[in-house]
Design an enzyme around this catalytic site. Sequence first.
Site, PDB file in Angstrom:
ATOM      1  N   THR A 128     -29.197  63.213   3.563  1.00  0.00           N
ATOM      2  CA  THR A 128     -29.028  62.769   4.946  1.00  0.00           C
ATOM      3  C   THR A 128     -29.687  61.398   5.098  1.00  0.00           C
ATOM      4  O   THR A 128     -30.892  61.262   4.888  1.00  0.00           O
ATOM      5  CB  THR A 128     -29.681  63.793   5.892  1.00  0.00           C
ATOM      6  OG1 THR A 128     -29.087  65.071   5.643  1.00  0.00           O
ATOM      7  CG2 THR A 128     -29.498  63.406   7.346  1.00  0.00           C
ATOM      8  N   CYS A 275     -34.984  70.186   7.934  1.00  0.00           N
ATOM      9  CA  CYS A 275     -33.912  69.302   8.410  1.00  0.00           C
ATOM     10  C   CYS A 275     -34.002  68.929   9.877  1.00  0.00           C
ATOM     11  O   CYS A 275     -34.180  67.752  10.200  1.00  0.00           O
ATOM     12  CB  CYS A 275     -32.555  69.932   8.132  1.00  0.00           C
ATOM     13  SG  CYS A 275     -32.168  69.915   6.392  1.00  0.00           S
ATOM     14  N   LYS A 335     -37.398  80.355   8.802  1.00  0.00           N
ATOM     15  CA  LYS A 335     -36.303  81.244   9.204  1.00  0.00           C
ATOM     16  C   LYS A 335     -36.222  82.361   8.176  1.00  0.00           C
ATOM     17  O   LYS A 335     -36.841  82.255   7.106  1.00  0.00           O
ATOM     18  CB  LYS A 335     -34.976  80.471   9.325  1.00  0.00           C
ATOM     19  CG  LYS A 335     -34.469  79.908   7.998  1.00  0.00           C
ATOM     20  CD  LYS A 335     -33.292  79.007   8.208  1.00  0.00           C
ATOM     21  CE  LYS A 335     -32.002  79.777   8.297  1.00  0.00           C
ATOM     22  NZ  LYS A 335     -30.806  78.927   8.160  1.00  0.00           N
TER      23      LYS A 335
HETATM   24  N1  LIG Z   1     -32.384  71.698   2.927  1.00  0.00           N
HETATM   25  C1  LIG Z   1     -31.319  71.722   3.675  1.00  0.00           C
HETATM   26  O1  LIG Z   1     -30.987  72.721   4.302  1.00  0.00           O
HETATM   27  C2  LIG Z   1     -30.435  70.489   3.778  1.00  0.00           C
HETATM   28  C3  LIG Z   1     -29.156  70.641   4.354  1.00  0.00           C
HETATM   29  C4  LIG Z   1     -28.334  69.517   4.453  1.00  0.00           C
HETATM   30  C5  LIG Z   1     -28.809  68.279   4.046  1.00  0.00           C
HETATM   31  N2  LIG Z   1     -30.062  68.171   3.529  1.00  0.00           N
HETATM   32  C6  LIG Z   1     -30.495  66.834   3.102  1.00  0.00           C
HETATM   33  O2  LIG Z   1     -30.317  66.748   1.698  1.00  0.00           O
HETATM   34  C7  LIG Z   1     -31.382  65.997   1.098  1.00  0.00           C
HETATM   35  C8  LIG Z   1     -32.135  66.846   0.124  1.00  0.00           C
HETATM   36  O3  LIG Z   1     -32.664  67.960   0.828  1.00  0.00           O
HETATM   37  P1  LIG Z   1     -33.360  69.184   0.075  1.00  0.00           P
HETATM   38  O4  LIG Z   1     -33.819  70.136   1.119  1.00  0.00           O
HETATM   39  O5  LIG Z   1     -32.459  69.655  -1.001  1.00  0.00           O
HETATM   40  O6  LIG Z   1     -34.594  68.387  -0.518  1.00  0.00           O
HETATM   41  P2  LIG Z   1     -35.872  68.877  -1.267  1.00  0.00           P
HETATM   42  O7  LIG Z   1     -36.999  68.190  -0.631  1.00  0.00           O
HETATM   43  O8  LIG Z   1     -35.873  70.368  -1.386  1.00  0.00           O
HETATM   44  O9  LIG Z   1     -35.596  68.259  -2.723  1.00  0.00           O
HETATM   45  C9  LIG Z   1     -35.430  66.908  -2.998  1.00  0.00           C
HETATM   46  C10 LIG Z   1     -35.770  66.715  -4.445  1.00  0.00           C
HETATM   47  O10 LIG Z   1     -35.501  65.365  -4.823  1.00  0.00           O
HETATM   48  C11 LIG Z   1     -36.405  65.038  -5.883  1.00  0.00           C
HETATM   49  N3  LIG Z   1     -36.382  63.593  -6.153  1.00  0.00           N
HETATM   50  C12 LIG Z   1     -36.930  62.602  -5.423  1.00  0.00           C
HETATM   51  N4  LIG Z   1     -36.632  61.394  -5.997  1.00  0.00           N
HETATM   52  C13 LIG Z   1     -35.888  61.641  -7.101  1.00  0.00           C
HETATM   53  C14 LIG Z   1     -35.254  60.819  -8.079  1.00  0.00           C
HETATM   54  N5  LIG Z   1     -35.345  59.491  -8.040  1.00  0.00           N
HETATM   55  N6  LIG Z   1     -34.537  61.423  -9.063  1.00  0.00           N
HETATM   56  C15 LIG Z   1     -34.428  62.755  -9.102  1.00  0.00           C
HETATM   57  N7  LIG Z   1     -35.021  63.604  -8.197  1.00  0.00           N
HETATM   58  C16 LIG Z   1     -35.726  63.045  -7.201  1.00  0.00           C
HETATM   59  C17 LIG Z   1     -37.700  65.614  -5.372  1.00  0.00           C
HETATM   60  O11 LIG Z   1     -38.619  65.809  -6.416  1.00  0.00           O
HETATM   61  C18 LIG Z   1     -37.230  66.961  -4.772  1.00  0.00           C
HETATM   62  O12 LIG Z   1     -37.306  67.993  -5.718  1.00  0.00           O
HETATM   63  C19 LIG Z   1     -32.233  65.500   2.270  1.00  0.00           C
HETATM   64  O13 LIG Z   1     -31.769  64.258   2.669  1.00  0.00           O
HETATM   65  C20 LIG Z   1     -31.949  66.527   3.344  1.00  0.00           C
HETATM   66  O14 LIG Z   1     -32.152  66.005   4.635  1.00  0.00           O
HETATM   67  C21 LIG Z   1     -30.867  69.244   3.364  1.00  0.00           C
END
Ligand SMILES: NC(=O)c1ccc[n+]([C@@H]2O[C@H](COP(=O)([O-])OP(=O)(O)OC[C@H]3O[C@@H](n4cnc5c(N)ncnc54)[C@H](O)[C@@H]3O)[C@@H](O)[C@H]2O)c1
Length: 449
Positions: A128, A275, A335
């Site tokens: 996002t 999020c 949740k």
């Molecule tokens: N969690 C959700 O429900 C959800 C839903 C839709 C969108 N998103 C969006 O998706 C994105 C990821 O969310 P998430 O919850 O999966 O994140 P998260 O925080 O669980 O995981 C992100 C991962 O990225 C890794 N990372 C950071 N820099 C990196 C790099 N250069 N190379 C490889 N890995 C790297 C981190 O170590 C971490 O493990 C965010 O932008 C979030 O807003 C999340």
Amino acid sequence: MEKPGISVLGIGYVGLCTAVGFASRGYKVIASTHDAEKADKINKGVPPFHEPGLQELLAETIGAGRLKCLVNQTEAAVVETDFTFNAVGTPSKTNGRIDLQFIESSAHDIGKALGEKSTYHVVVVKSTVVPGTTQVLVGPILERESRKRCGLDFGLCMSPEFLRQGSAFEDTINTDRIIIGEHDRKSGDALENLYKGFYGSSGPPIIRTTPSTAELIKYASNSMLATKISFINTIANICEKIPNADVRTVATAMGLDKRIGPLFLNAGLGYGGSCFPKDVKAFLAYSRSLGYPFKLLESVESLNKTQPLKAVQFCRELVGNLKGKNVAILGLAFKPDTDDMREARAVPIINQLLREGAKVTAYDPVAIPIAKTIFKNRIRYAPSATACLRKADCCIIVTEWGEFKKLKPEDFIENMKRSILVDGRRIYDPQEFGRKLKFAAVGLGSETQ
Ligand SMILES: NC(=O)c1ccc[n+]([C@@H]2O[C@H](COP(=O)([O-])OP(=O)(O)OC[C@H]3O[C@@H](n4cnc5c(N)ncnc54)[C@H](O)[C@@H]3O)[C@@H](O)[C@H]2O)c1
């Protein structure tokens, strides 16, 4: 025809579900992360977080050799594949703005790898990000690092993710819609073909648009959902001032109106998680930077900050001074069906109870290991719901786990010192529980309590 190879950067909820999703349908997937411990777990077939349905498919795809997770080898992952999904974290800065450092650093790594490739490759931003990020930040970094031209030598799209934690994998493979924000037509065609190959001919509707519109769709969607939650919580708070009013009935009736719909109208202690709070903050900061502050969303956020503390207020009203009182907290995760405690409502509630001198014992089916890293030994942790209730002066339902819904009034009466229950998630019938216990619930008018 051989399926294209997929690389995934960032192996959190979005990255891992994307990786396992593609691998489970026969694609060769290479994930890359900075976190060696996480990679080790994944390569052993063990998800690094609790997410229903993921364990079996992760183990199966790792076992079949269709998925592997590398550590700090983004370039190798990109070089060996045809599409790269970037799902790294985009947290909030202290001023609420989005922190794009991981997007930026990963774009450098991807760009270097693109420079080594002789075949066409499409980069897909899944994280996002605020409007403009893909075109203005990611694209130019990729071009500089690769010394290639975006749209000609490689492709670039923004395709936001809409999964919900707790049903993340299911949502990944059964999404409501696909958004393709394309830098150029060739990039969009390539990604659409990939999605069509994955979802089949009867897949979800696909909307093709610009990257900025795709980025905005994600913020607009999460802001709308957060607004629905704060809206019904406001109605709940009004109901509490009206004798015999009940927000549940109001919400059920509102939800039958097709223009409104029934979802996200459960009054409670507000939204948490990784999020909504961060996306609302980022969108507010972004709208301010445009010179058009999103006033409505400011109110949504402001209500969400005070809403969890209502649980403590109810507790105080029913118990009296909380100093030295035993309070049982049922539910710690933000949740049900997740162990994620980012922005969980339990955190401000427990902190306030501790500030008022209460002794807190908490139980959650899966989030206790994470809670221990937050509260350490400032609270006690119970091995079950009924153990948590033992000798308590008051119990607060903070997370609506299925197993709490099965508790009967007698479970509270038999185990607690005083039978006082605050239903912060409206999981119990107020008639039944209100007859047998001292009972308060969000959105219940005074005479019915
Ligand atoms: N969690 C959700 O429900 C959800 C839903 C839709 C969108 N998103 C969006 O998706 C994105 C990821 O969310 P998430 O919850 O999966 O994140 P998260 O925080 O669980 O995981 C992100 C991962 O990225 C890794 N990372 C950071 N820099 C990196 C790099 N250069 N190379 C490889 N890995 C790297 C981190 O170590 C971490 O493990 C965010 O932008 C979030 O807003 C999340």
